[in-house]
Scaffold this motif. Structure first.
Motif, PDB file in Angstrom:
ATOM      1  N   LYS A 186       0.546  -1.595   0.416  1.00  0.00           N
ATOM      2  CA  LYS A 186      -0.559  -0.036   0.162  1.00  0.00           C
ATOM      3  C   LYS A 186       0.906   0.717  -0.046  1.00  0.00           C
ATOM      4  O   LYS A 186       1.689   1.514  -0.922  1.00  0.00           O
ATOM      5  N   THR A 187       0.589   2.036   1.257  1.00  0.00           N
ATOM      6  CA  THR A 187       1.160   3.486   0.651  1.00  0.00           C
ATOM      7  C   THR A 187       2.518   3.430   1.603  1.00  0.00           C
ATOM      8  O   THR A 187       3.241   5.082   0.856  1.00  0.00           O
ATOM      9  N   THR A 188       3.085   2.151   2.191  1.00  0.00           N
ATOM     10  CA  THR A 188       4.655   2.745   2.140  1.00  0.00           C
ATOM     11  C   THR A 188       5.787   2.435   0.708  1.00  0.00           C
ATOM     12  O   THR A 188       6.758   2.514   0.583  1.00  0.00           O
ATOM     13  N   GLN A 189       4.832   2.782  -0.178  1.00  0.00           N
ATOM     14  CA  GLN A 189       5.439   2.119  -1.963  1.00  0.00           C
ATOM     15  C   GLN A 189       5.920   4.006  -1.436  1.00  0.00           C
ATOM     16  O   GLN A 189       6.997   3.956  -2.645  1.00  0.00           O
ATOM     17  N   ASN A 190       5.228   4.994  -1.102  1.00  0.00           N
ATOM     18  CA  ASN A 190       5.811   6.148  -1.400  1.00  0.00           C
ATOM     19  C   ASN A 190       7.090   6.630  -2.227  1.00  0.00           C
ATOM     20  O   ASN A 190       6.636   6.330  -3.406  1.00  0.00           O
ATOM     21  N   PHE A 191       8.230   6.977  -1.391  1.00  0.00           N
ATOM     22  CA  PHE A 191       9.516   7.269  -2.048  1.00  0.00           C
ATOM     23  C   PHE A 191      10.196   6.245  -2.103  1.00  0.00           C
ATOM     24  O   PHE A 191      11.381   6.249  -3.192  1.00  0.00           O
ATOM     25  N   ASN A 192       9.855   4.317  -2.181  1.00  0.00           N
ATOM     26  CA  ASN A 192      10.932   3.716  -1.368  1.00  0.00           C
ATOM     27  C   ASN A 192      11.570   3.218  -3.412  1.00  0.00           C
ATOM     28  O   ASN A 192      12.407   3.706  -3.046  1.00  0.00           O
ATOM     29  N   PRO A 193      10.285   3.211  -3.411  1.00  0.00           N
ATOM     30  CA  PRO A 193      10.728   2.946  -5.270  1.00  0.00           C
ATOM     31  C   PRO A 193      12.191   3.548  -5.694  1.00  0.00           C
ATOM     32  O   PRO A 193      12.915   3.474  -6.867  1.00  0.00           O
ATOM     33  N   LEU A 194      11.818   4.951  -5.309  1.00  0.00           N
ATOM     34  CA  LEU A 194      12.416   6.083  -6.568  1.00  0.00           C
ATOM     35  C   LEU A 194      13.975   6.098  -6.133  1.00  0.00           C
ATOM     36  O   LEU A 194      14.955   6.534  -6.450  1.00  0.00           O
ATOM     37  N   CYS A 195      13.796   6.287  -4.357  1.00  0.00           N
ATOM     38  CA  CYS A 195      15.290   6.183  -3.075  1.00  0.00           C
ATOM     39  C   CYS A 195      15.924   4.528  -4.017  1.00  0.00           C
ATOM     40  O   CYS A 195      17.454   4.952  -4.278  1.00  0.00           O
ATOM     41  N   ALA A 196      15.328   3.679  -4.451  1.00  0.00           N
ATOM     42  CA  ALA A 196      16.215   2.868  -4.567  1.00  0.00           C
ATOM     43  C   ALA A 196      16.834   3.213  -6.382  1.00  0.00           C
ATOM     44  O   ALA A 196      18.241   2.984  -6.264  1.00  0.00           O
ATOM     45  N   MET A 197      15.896   3.440  -6.797  1.00  0.00           N
ATOM     46  CA  MET A 197      16.062   3.199  -8.686  1.00  0.00           C
ATOM     47  C   MET A 197      16.970   4.702  -8.200  1.00  0.00           C
ATOM     48  O   MET A 197      18.609   4.966  -9.072  1.00  0.00           O
ATOM     49  N   ALA A 198      17.764   5.866  -6.806  1.00  0.00           N
ATOM     50  CA  ALA A 198      18.605   6.440  -8.017  1.00  0.00           C
ATOM     51  C   ALA A 198      19.920   6.945  -6.306  1.00  0.00           C
ATOM     52  O   ALA A 198      20.968   7.169  -7.158  1.00  0.00           O
ATOM     53  N   GLY A 199      19.905   4.805  -5.477  1.00  0.00           N
ATOM     54  CA  GLY A 199      21.368   5.226  -5.136  1.00  0.00           C
ATOM     55  C   GLY A 199      22.058   4.346  -5.796  1.00  0.00           C
ATOM     56  O   GLY A 199      21.434   2.905  -6.664  1.00  0.00           O
ATOM     57  N   THR A 200      23.271   4.991  -6.047  1.00  0.00           N
ATOM     58  CA  THR A 200      24.793   3.732  -7.159  1.00  0.00           C
ATOM     59  C   THR A 200      24.863   2.665  -6.135  1.00  0.00           C
ATOM     60  O   THR A 200      24.427   1.839  -6.700  1.00  0.00           O
ATOM     61  N   VAL A 201      24.462   2.948  -5.125  1.00  0.00           N
ATOM     62  CA  VAL A 201      24.567   0.489  -4.060  1.00  0.00           C
ATOM     63  C   VAL A 201      23.040   1.328  -2.565  1.00  0.00           C
ATOM     64  O   VAL A 201      23.206   1.691  -2.301  1.00  0.00           O
ATOM     65  N   THR A 202      22.266   0.023  -2.991  1.00  0.00           N
ATOM     66  CA  THR A 202      20.507   0.253  -2.424  1.00  0.00           C
ATOM     67  C   THR A 202      20.389  -0.808  -1.767  1.00  0.00           C
ATOM     68  O   THR A 202      20.671  -1.959  -2.311  1.00  0.00           O
ATOM     69  N   VAL A 203      20.563  -0.777  -0.369  1.00  0.00           N
ATOM     70  CA  VAL A 203      20.274  -1.985   0.246  1.00  0.00           C
ATOM     71  C   VAL A 203      18.728  -1.448   1.171  1.00  0.00           C
ATOM     72  O   VAL A 203      17.826  -0.297   1.351  1.00  0.00           O
ATOM     73  N   ALA A 204      17.918  -2.838   0.588  1.00  0.00           N
ATOM     74  CA  ALA A 204      16.235  -2.884   1.136  1.00  0.00           C
ATOM     75  C   ALA A 204      16.689  -3.649   2.237  1.00  0.00           C
ATOM     76  O   ALA A 204      16.988  -4.505   2.519  1.00  0.00           O
ATOM     77  N   GLN A 205      15.233  -3.239   3.232  1.00  0.00           N
ATOM     78  CA  GLN A 205      15.517  -3.822   4.660  1.00  0.00           C
ATOM     79  C   GLN A 205      14.038  -4.464   4.204  1.00  0.00           C
ATOM     80  O   GLN A 205      12.790  -4.067   3.926  1.00  0.00           O
ATOM     81  N   VAL A 206      13.764  -5.870   4.365  1.00  0.00           N
ATOM     82  CA  VAL A 206      12.729  -6.328   3.923  1.00  0.00           C
ATOM     83  C   VAL A 206      12.077  -6.396   5.641  1.00  0.00           C
ATOM     84  O   VAL A 206      12.359  -7.521   6.186  1.00  0.00           O
ATOM     85  N   GLU A 207      10.675  -6.920   5.488  1.00  0.00           N
ATOM     86  CA  GLU A 207       9.869  -7.914   6.277  1.00  0.00           C
ATOM     87  C   GLU A 207       9.775  -9.293   5.850  1.00  0.00           C
ATOM     88  O   GLU A 207      10.055  -9.732   7.683  1.00  0.00           O
ATOM     89  N   ARG A 208       9.696  -9.535   5.012  1.00  0.00           N
ATOM     90  CA  ARG A 208       9.572 -10.586   4.990  1.00  0.00           C
ATOM     91  C   ARG A 208      10.450 -11.122   3.585  1.00  0.00           C
ATOM     92  O   ARG A 208      10.449 -10.598   2.802  1.00  0.00           O
ATOM     93  N   LEU A 209      10.636 -12.881   3.594  1.00  0.00           N
ATOM     94  CA  LEU A 209      11.709 -12.585   2.604  1.00  0.00           C
ATOM     95  C   LEU A 209      11.923 -14.490   2.356  1.00  0.00           C
ATOM     96  O   LEU A 209      10.874 -15.325   3.085  1.00  0.00           O
TER      97      LEU A 209
END
Length: 254
Positions: A186-209
C-alpha cells in the motif's frame, strides 16, 4: 545471486560525507533497522535526500539529533522541531523541493536522465532563486538557491530540474526475495522505489524474505537490478506519526 546480508555488512561501506537517499513518507515505510544501524556506527557529515526527516526521536530524526546530517533535500519538514531549529540557526543546509519534482528527480536519476522540465515552481523562489538553503548565525541568508533555467513550450513556462543520484539508498519493502526483487504494501511504496533507483548502492530492508520465484513477475514493484543488498528485518517497531480519535457519542446519525 544471493544478496542477503546483515545490516552491519550492508552499511559497512557508508563513510562520513556520503550522500544517501532514504525512502519513506513521514514514518510510513521508513527503513528503521537500517537507520538505527547507521546511527550505531557513528557515521556523520551525511547529505540526505528524503521526503522529510522523521520526527524528533524516530526515523532520520535520530541521525539529525546527533548532528550526523549536514544537508537535507526534502519537500516537507513540518513534524520535526529539531530540524527547524538546526535550519533556522544555520547548523543545517536544506534544499526544499516541490514533492512531485523531488519524486521525478529521483526517478530520473535512476533512469539515467540528467534533467527534465516541469511547470512546478515557475514564478516562485524555486525558479527565480533566493530560497534560503542555509542561514547565518545572525539570521541572514548565508547560502541561497540559484535561479533555474526557464524555457517556454506551447506558451507555458517550465523550469529545468536536475536529476538526483546518490552514493547509497536505504529503503523498506514488505516482501523481498534473495535476488532483490521487492514488493511494497500500500502506501509504504511512497518514495521507496524512487530512492532505490537513485542510489548507486541500494540496501533494502525487507519484512518478509522469500526465495527467488515466489514473487510472481507481474507482482514485482521494483526489480532486483536496482538492489545490491537485502537485509531481512522482521518485527521492527512501527510508529504512528499522529493518532486521531473520535469522541464517542450517543447521538443517532440521521
Amino acid at each position: 545471486m544471493d544478496k542477503v546480508v546483515t545490516a552491519e555488512q550492508a552499511l559497512a561501506d557508508i563513510t562520513d560525507g556520503a550522500s544517501i537517499a532514504v525512502g519513506g513518507f513521514g514514518l510510513c515505510g521508513i527503513p528503521m533497522a537500517l537507520i538505527s544501524e547507521l546511527h550505531r556506527r557513528g557515521v556523520g557529515g551525511l547529505k540526505v535526500v528524503s521526503n522529510n526527516c522523521g520526527i524528533d526521536d524516530w526515523g532520520l530524526g535520530l541521525l539529525l539529533g546527533d548532528r550526523r546530517i549536514v544537508r537535507m533535500t526534502s519537500s516537507y519538514v513540518g513534524e520535526n522541531k529539531e530540524f527547524a531549529r538546526q535550519y533556522l540557526s544555520g547548523e543545517l543546509e536544506v534544499e526544499l523541493c516541490p514533492q512531485g519534482t523531488l519524486a521525478e528527480r529521483l526517478r530520473a536519476g535512476g533512469c539515467g536522465i540528467p534533467a527534465f522540465y516541469t511547470p512546478a515552481g515557475v514564478g516562485s523562489q524555486i525558479g527565480d532563486g533566493g530560497l534560503p538553503w542555509r542561514y547565518a548565525e545572525d539570521g541572514s541568508v548565508a547560502v541561497a538557491s540559484p535561479p533555474k533555467e526557464k524555457r517556454t513550450f506551447r506558451d507555458r513556462d517550465y523550469l529545468l530540474e536536475e536529476a538526483i543520484s546518490t552514493d547509497f539508498a536505504l529503503v523498506y519493502a514488505t516482501v523481498g526475495d534473495r535476488d532483490g526483487n521487492l514488493v511494497f504494501d500500500k502506501t509504504t511504496q511512497n518514495f521507496n522505489p524512487l530512492c532505490a533507483m537513485a542510489g548507486t548502492v541500494t540496501v533494502a530492508q525487507v519484512e518478509r524474505l522469500v526465495e527467488p520465484g515466489e514473487i510472481a513477475p507481474e507482482n514485482v514493484h521494483l526489480p532486483g537490478v536496482f538492489v545490491q543488498h537485502v537485509v531481512h528485518a522482521p518485527g521492527v517497531e512501527k510508529r504512528i506519526e499522529k493518532r486521531t480519535v473520535t469522541r464517542p457519542t450517543t447521538e443517532t446519525v440521521r
